[in-house]
Motif scaffolding. Structure first.
Motif, mmCIF file in Angstrom:
data_model
loop_
_atom_site.group_PDB
_atom_site.id
_atom_site.type_symbol
_atom_site.label_atom_id
_atom_site.label_comp_id
_atom_site.label_asym_id
_atom_site.label_seq_id
_atom_site.Cartn_x
_atom_site.Cartn_y
_atom_site.Cartn_z
ATOM 1 N N ARG A 56 0.840 -1.209 0.000
ATOM 2 C CA ARG A 56 0.000 0.000 0.000
ATOM 3 C C ARG A 56 0.872 1.255 0.000
ATOM 4 N N ARG A 57 1.908 1.260 0.822
ATOM 5 C CA ARG A 57 2.818 2.414 0.847
ATOM 6 C C ARG A 57 3.555 2.551 -0.482
ATOM 7 N N TYR A 58 3.958 1.440 -1.045
ATOM 8 C CA TYR A 58 4.685 1.439 -2.323
ATOM 9 C C TYR A 58 3.817 2.009 -3.442
ATOM 10 N N LEU A 59 2.566 1.562 -3.506
ATOM 11 C CA LEU A 59 1.647 2.064 -4.525
ATOM 12 C C LEU A 59 1.352 3.549 -4.331
ATOM 13 N N ALA A 60 1.167 3.939 -3.089
ATOM 14 C CA ALA A 60 0.867 5.341 -2.809
ATOM 15 C C ALA A 60 2.038 6.234 -3.201
ATOM 16 N N ALA A 61 3.247 5.808 -2.868
ATOM 17 C CA ALA A 61 4.422 6.610 -3.194
ATOM 18 C C ALA A 61 4.575 6.774 -4.698
ATOM 19 N N ALA A 62 4.222 5.729 -5.458
ATOM 20 C CA ALA A 62 4.322 5.811 -6.920
ATOM 21 C C ALA A 62 3.390 6.879 -7.478
ATOM 22 N N GLY A 63 2.291 7.156 -6.769
ATOM 23 C CA GLY A 63 1.355 8.189 -7.209
ATOM 24 C C GLY A 63 1.508 9.500 -6.473
ATOM 25 N N GLY A 64 2.562 9.594 -5.635
ATOM 26 C CA GLY A 64 2.785 10.831 -4.892
ATOM 27 C C GLY A 64 1.738 11.100 -3.840
ATOM 28 N N ARG A 65 1.228 10.015 -3.222
ATOM 29 C CA ARG A 65 0.145 10.186 -2.253
ATOM 30 C C ARG A 65 0.508 9.539 -0.924
ATOM 31 N N GLU A 66 -0.316 9.808 0.081
ATOM 32 C CA GLU A 66 -0.186 9.124 1.362
ATOM 33 C C GLU A 66 -0.778 7.731 1.250
ATOM 34 N N ALA A 67 -0.292 6.813 2.091
ATOM 35 C CA ALA A 67 -0.741 5.425 2.026
ATOM 36 C C ALA A 67 -2.253 5.309 2.200
ATOM 37 N N GLU A 68 -2.826 6.174 3.043
ATOM 38 C CA GLU A 68 -4.260 6.095 3.319
ATOM 39 C C GLU A 68 -5.113 6.377 2.092
ATOM 40 N N ALA A 69 -4.508 6.961 1.057
ATOM 41 C CA ALA A 69 -5.266 7.266 -0.160
ATOM 42 C C ALA A 69 -5.506 6.026 -1.010
ATOM 43 N N VAL A 70 -4.794 4.938 -0.755
ATOM 44 C CA VAL A 70 -4.960 3.703 -1.514
ATOM 45 C C VAL A 70 -5.873 2.763 -0.728
ATOM 46 N N GLU A 71 -6.912 2.283 -1.367
ATOM 47 C CA GLU A 71 -7.848 1.379 -0.707
ATOM 48 C C GLU A 71 -7.127 0.114 -0.235
ATOM 49 N N PRO A 72 -7.411 -0.343 0.984
ATOM 50 C CA PRO A 72 -6.754 -1.556 1.481
ATOM 51 C C PRO A 72 -6.960 -2.763 0.585
ATOM 52 N N ARG A 73 -8.145 -2.923 0.000
ATOM 53 C CA ARG A 73 -8.373 -4.107 -0.821
ATOM 54 C C ARG A 73 -7.612 -4.034 -2.134
ATOM 55 N N VAL A 74 -7.325 -2.824 -2.617
ATOM 56 C CA VAL A 74 -6.494 -2.679 -3.814
ATOM 57 C C VAL A 74 -5.074 -3.148 -3.503
ATOM 58 N N ALA A 75 -4.532 -2.675 -2.389
ATOM 59 C CA ALA A 75 -3.196 -3.107 -1.986
ATOM 60 C C ALA A 75 -3.157 -4.607 -1.743
ATOM 61 N N ALA A 76 -4.217 -5.149 -1.163
ATOM 62 C CA ALA A 76 -4.256 -6.587 -0.897
ATOM 63 C C ALA A 76 -4.249 -7.381 -2.194
ATOM 64 N N SER A 77 -5.031 -6.957 -3.185
ATOM 65 C CA SER A 77 -5.062 -7.671 -4.459
ATOM 66 C C SER A 77 -3.703 -7.628 -5.152
ATOM 67 N N VAL A 78 -3.071 -6.448 -5.150
ATOM 68 C CA VAL A 78 -1.760 -6.320 -5.788
ATOM 69 C C VAL A 78 -0.720 -7.141 -5.039
ATOM 70 N N ALA A 79 -0.795 -7.148 -3.721
ATOM 71 C CA ALA A 79 0.122 -7.972 -2.928
ATOM 72 C C ALA A 79 -0.067 -9.443 -3.253
ATOM 73 N N HIS A 80 -1.311 -9.874 -3.351
ATOM 74 C CA HIS A 80 -1.593 -11.269 -3.683
ATOM 75 C C HIS A 80 -1.036 -11.621 -5.050
#
Length: 271
Positions: free
Chosen positions: A64-88
């Motif tokens: 989640r932090r990795y994805l957020a940083a790629a978009g120049g955002r805070e981690a909280e801006a990325v939905e947890p289930r999005v991060a979970a799917s990408v992690a999976h």
């Protein structure tokens, strides 16, 4: 995490498997260890991803932090289930790539494989270090060897890999509210991607790779997760019937789509 730490010890007779996998590229590279052995730090058992402890949550949070940083955002801006799917998707792709290669090129399918048999180092930003247990034929013990023929080999992989650690991993993601439809679509996409890379790396074996991938995609638990021709065969391209959700990690949910995504525009097949 110390990436320079020595890998689990490998006897010379078993080292050729490691070399074969490394030659295919970083997504296929894997060390080897004796089944049931304690490989020691920095290696950890992948069973920790499914034991209810913090490892899986830590992995999802890191993605989640990795994805957020790629978009120049805070981690909280990325939905947890999005991060979970990408992690999976990243985890299952890393598991599937070397195990598919060993099945195709060496006829190796570890019987009764579980997450507890796999070792990893949970680094982010690329293919994480992975270690696979030596199969009985590596260690000199008498045991059934995976059949080289298509249907039988696909059945062995479906039983010992897809219904083993791949299913364990999918089940472990239930608390993150990611649909099983998405998770198995991730697995189908990972398998298709691994098969495509393997076919490109080993052109002489491309036909067998594509045939085996097609057989696996057409049997449970992957049946119905995709459409189109498999792994670059002529005809309509491979398309999963779901989306990994990574486009939603970009600001405004306007990120790019994967080439095999169900939401991607349909490209007509060449005539």
């Amino acid at each position: 995490m110390n990436d320079d730490a020595p890998p689990p010890s490998e006897p010379p007779a078993e080292a050729s498997r490691t070399a074969d996998l490394a030659a295919l590229g970083p997504f296929f590279a894997a060390e080897g260890h004796r089944a049931g052995s304690d490989t020691g730090a920095p290696w950890r058992s992948m069973a920790e991803l499914a034991d209810g402890g913090p490892a899986l949550g830590d992995r999802v949070a890191g993605v989640r932090r990795y994805l957020a940083a790629a978009g120049g955002r805070e981690a909280e801006a990325v939905e947890p289930r999005v991060a979970a799917s990408v992690a999976h998707l990243g985890l299952v792709a890393r598991m599937l790539s070397p195990t598919l290669a060993l099945a195709v090129l060496r006829g190796e399918v570890a019987p009764g494989l579980r997450l507890a048999d796999l070792r990893w180092q949970p680094v982010l930003g690329g293919p994480f270090p992975l270690s696979l247990p030596h199969t009985p034929q590596d260690t000199g013990h008498t045991a059934p060897v995976a059949p080289a023929g298509g249907d039988a080999l696909a059945a062995a992989l479906a039983r010992h890999l897809l219904d083993g650690p791949v299913r364990e991993l999918a089940d472990a993601f239930a608390p993150f509210k990611v649909s099983p439809h998405i998770l198995w679509g991730n697995s189908a996409s990972a398998l298709n991607g691994a098969a495509g890379m393997l076919a490109a790396a080993r052109p002489a074996d491309a036909g067998r790779v594509r045939s085996l991938a097609a057989l696996l995609l057409d049997r449970p638990p992957l049946r119905g997760t995709s459409t189109g021709a498999r792994t670059g065969a002529p005809g309509a391209p491979f398309r999963r019937r779901s989306c990994c959700l990574i486009y939603r990690a970009a600001p405004g949910g306007a990120g790019g789509l994967c080439g095999d995504c169900v939401l991607a525009p349909v490209v007509p097949a060449p005539r």
